[in-house]
Design a protein around this motif. Sequence first.
Motif, PDB file in Angstrom:
ATOM      1  N   GLY A 433       0.813  -1.209   0.000  1.00  0.00           N
ATOM      2  CA  GLY A 433       0.000   0.000   0.000  1.00  0.00           C
ATOM      3  C   GLY A 433       0.850   1.264   0.000  1.00  0.00           C
ATOM      4  O   GLY A 433       2.021   1.236   0.388  1.00  0.00           O
ATOM      5  N   ASP A 434       0.267   2.374  -0.433  1.00  0.00           N
ATOM      6  CA  ASP A 434       1.000   3.633  -0.528  1.00  0.00           C
ATOM      7  C   ASP A 434       1.513   4.113   0.825  1.00  0.00           C
ATOM      8  O   ASP A 434       2.614   4.658   0.936  1.00  0.00           O
ATOM      9  N   GLU A 435       0.714   3.930   1.877  1.00  0.00           N
ATOM     10  CA  GLU A 435       1.143   4.358   3.208  1.00  0.00           C
ATOM     11  C   GLU A 435       2.385   3.593   3.641  1.00  0.00           C
ATOM     12  O   GLU A 435       3.314   4.166   4.211  1.00  0.00           O
ATOM     13  N   ALA A 436       2.389   2.294   3.386  1.00  0.00           N
ATOM     14  CA  ALA A 436       3.534   1.469   3.756  1.00  0.00           C
ATOM     15  C   ALA A 436       4.774   1.897   2.991  1.00  0.00           C
ATOM     16  O   ALA A 436       5.876   1.989   3.552  1.00  0.00           O
ATOM     17  N   ARG A 437       4.596   2.166   1.703  1.00  0.00           N
ATOM     18  CA  ARG A 437       5.722   2.605   0.890  1.00  0.00           C
ATOM     19  C   ARG A 437       6.293   3.922   1.392  1.00  0.00           C
ATOM     20  O   ARG A 437       7.520   4.093   1.509  1.00  0.00           O
ATOM     21  N   ASP A 438       5.434   4.882   1.707  1.00  0.00           N
ATOM     22  CA  ASP A 438       5.914   6.186   2.139  1.00  0.00           C
ATOM     23  C   ASP A 438       6.553   6.118   3.519  1.00  0.00           C
ATOM     24  O   ASP A 438       7.521   6.839   3.796  1.00  0.00           O
ATOM     25  N   ALA A 439       6.013   5.270   4.406  1.00  0.00           N
ATOM     26  CA  ALA A 439       6.638   5.090   5.713  1.00  0.00           C
ATOM     27  C   ALA A 439       8.029   4.508   5.567  1.00  0.00           C
ATOM     28  O   ALA A 439       8.991   4.973   6.187  1.00  0.00           O
ATOM     29  N   PHE A 440       8.163   3.504   4.721  1.00  0.00           N
ATOM     30  CA  PHE A 440       9.461   2.887   4.475  1.00  0.00           C
ATOM     31  C   PHE A 440      10.422   3.859   3.807  1.00  0.00           C
ATOM     32  O   PHE A 440      11.597   3.943   4.175  1.00  0.00           O
ATOM     33  N   ALA A 441       9.951   4.625   2.835  1.00  0.00           N
ATOM     34  CA  ALA A 441      10.819   5.500   2.051  1.00  0.00           C
ATOM     35  C   ALA A 441      11.419   6.623   2.873  1.00  0.00           C
ATOM     36  O   ALA A 441      12.556   7.042   2.607  1.00  0.00           O
ATOM     37  N   GLY A 442      10.707   7.121   3.886  1.00  0.00           N
ATOM     38  CA  GLY A 442      11.251   8.263   4.605  1.00  0.00           C
ATOM     39  C   GLY A 442      10.662   8.530   5.968  1.00  0.00           C
ATOM     40  O   GLY A 442      11.367   8.971   6.871  1.00  0.00           O
ATOM     41  N   ARG A 443       9.372   8.284   6.134  1.00  0.00           N
ATOM     42  CA  ARG A 443       8.717   8.697   7.378  1.00  0.00           C
ATOM     43  C   ARG A 443       9.300   7.976   8.594  1.00  0.00           C
ATOM     44  O   ARG A 443       9.510   8.591   9.656  1.00  0.00           O
ATOM     45  N   ASN A 444       9.569   6.672   8.460  1.00  0.00           N
ATOM     46  CA  ASN A 444      10.145   5.939   9.588  1.00  0.00           C
ATOM     47  C   ASN A 444      11.542   6.455   9.922  1.00  0.00           C
ATOM     48  O   ASN A 444      11.917   6.553  11.099  1.00  0.00           O
ATOM     49  N   ALA A 445      12.310   6.784   8.900  1.00  0.00           N
ATOM     50  CA  ALA A 445      13.668   7.289   9.129  1.00  0.00           C
ATOM     51  C   ALA A 445      13.636   8.649   9.829  1.00  0.00           C
ATOM     52  O   ALA A 445      14.459   8.924  10.706  1.00  0.00           O
TER      53      ALA A 445
END
Length: 480
Positions: A433-445
Motif C-alpha cells: 500500500g502507498d502508506e507502507a511505501r511512504d513510511a518505508f521510504a522516509g517517514r520511519n527514518a
Amino acid sequence: MRTREGSMSTVVDVHCHVFNAADLPVKGFIHRLHLRNAALGGLLSGLIDTLIQGAAPSFEADLGRLNTLLGGGGGGGGGLEGLGPAPEESFEHEVDVAVAELRGTQPELLTRIGTALAEEDGAAGGLEGIGDATRTARRAVRWVKLFGRSRLDLVAELVRVSGDRLDLAVPLLVDLDSGLADRSRTTQQQQVELFEKLSRATMLGVLPGAGKARLHPFIGFDPLRELLARRTHDVETPLDLVKRAVLRYGFVGVKVYPPMGWRPSGNAADGRHTAQDAAELDRIVGDLAAWCEEQDVPITAHANNSNHADPGFDGYGGPDDWLPVLAAHPRLRLNLGHFGGAQQTEPADGWPWRMAQAMAAHHGLFADVGNHRIHDPAIRAGYAETLRSMRAGAATRSVAERVMYGSDWYMLALYPDDDLFLERYLTLFAGFGDEARDAFAGRNALRFLGFDDPRNRNAQRLSQRYERYAPANVPAWLAR
C-alpha cells in the motif's frame, strides 16, 4: 511518488557511504568484507593495490574544493573549473580504460575476478568464456575505482543512482582501525571537519550534483579505541570526539561496528582482553548509550552476521547482544543496520525475526535494508513474503513503523544494477500500500532521527544549524 494528500513524499537514505579509500584501512576492509568468500576478498584487495595505490583524493584536496564552494567560488556548481563532479561518462571511460589495461597485462586476474563474482551472484554456471568473465569483472573494477574518487563526486553519484529522488542522505563514517589493525590516512578529526563542510554545502545548495538532497552524517565510534584511550588516560578520547561532532559540528548520529571485535553487552575475557577490559567495554557501550539517550542521538549498528574482522567474531552484534542495552536505556533510538540480511527463506530463529520480535518491546528499535541482494528475483520474492508475514504477525507487526530505506551505497555497487535498488524496494513496499511505501521510504527514518518532533534535541540542534548557516533553505521534512 505522492501521498494521498498529493504532496511529494520524503525519501531518506538512512544508511549510505561517501567516504573514499583515504578514510578507512581499505585493503584490510575489502579483504574482510568478503570473508566468507576468501577468494573474492583477496582478489578485490589485490585490485585495490593495482588500481588505487593511495590515489584517492586526500583530506586537503577535498577540503580545498569545499572551501572554495563555501566561500562563494563555486556558484552552485557553475563556477570554477574542477569544482563540479566528474562527468559520469568520464568516470565510465576511466573504468573501461582500466579494464582494457588489465585485459592486456593481467587477463588471468580479470577471469578469476569475474568467476568469483559470478559465484557470489549465484551464476557461475552462466559464464561463457573470457568475454563474459570480463563483463562481470568490470563491475568489480568500477566498484574498486569508486574508492579512489573525491567525496564530493561520490555524493553526486549517490544522488544519480538514486534517480535524483533523495531528500536526505545519512552518510555513515566508520572507525575500523583497531579491528583491522591498520590505520586510515585521514584521521577521525579530519573526517569530522570535512563532512561538516560537505553537509553544509548541501544545506546551502552549492554542492555540485547534489540536487535537492541534504547530507547529515553519523560519526563512527570504536569502543576498542575508547578502551585504549582510557587505559592511557588520553586528554581526549574517541567518545569525547563523538560528543564534539554532534554538539559542535552538526553530526546527527553515531555508527558502530561490533564485528570488529566487541559486543554491545556480555563481553568476556579472551585471548585479547582481560576480564577487567571486558567489563570496561560493557561500560563504554553503556556510556555511549546513556549520552545518546540523554541527547536524543540515534545509533546505527552493523547488524548482519557478516564482515567480521576475524572469523572468531562470528555472531558479534546480533539482536540478543543489544537487548540488555535497550532495556537499560529505553529511550535510546537504535537502528540495526541491514536488518540481519535478506534471504530467500528466513528461519524463524534468524536475526531478522528476532529483531522484529524485539521491536514490540523496544519502541526505539529500528532496522534498515542496506546492501540487500534484491537484484536476485528469487531473493526479492522470498524476502517480500518474509516482510508480509512480519507485518501480519501480532508479535512482529511493529516492522511497519520501524523498517527504513537504506542503501549501504556504495558497498552495494558491486551488485548488478545498483541504480535500481531504490526503485525495486519502493515497488516491493508499494505492494503493501502507498502508506507502507511512504513510511518505508522516509517517514520511519525521520522518526528514527527525531526530525519529525520539534521537541527532539536532535531536531532542535539541526534547526539551529539551518538558522545559522542556511535560514532560507530549511527543509520541509525538518520539524521546527
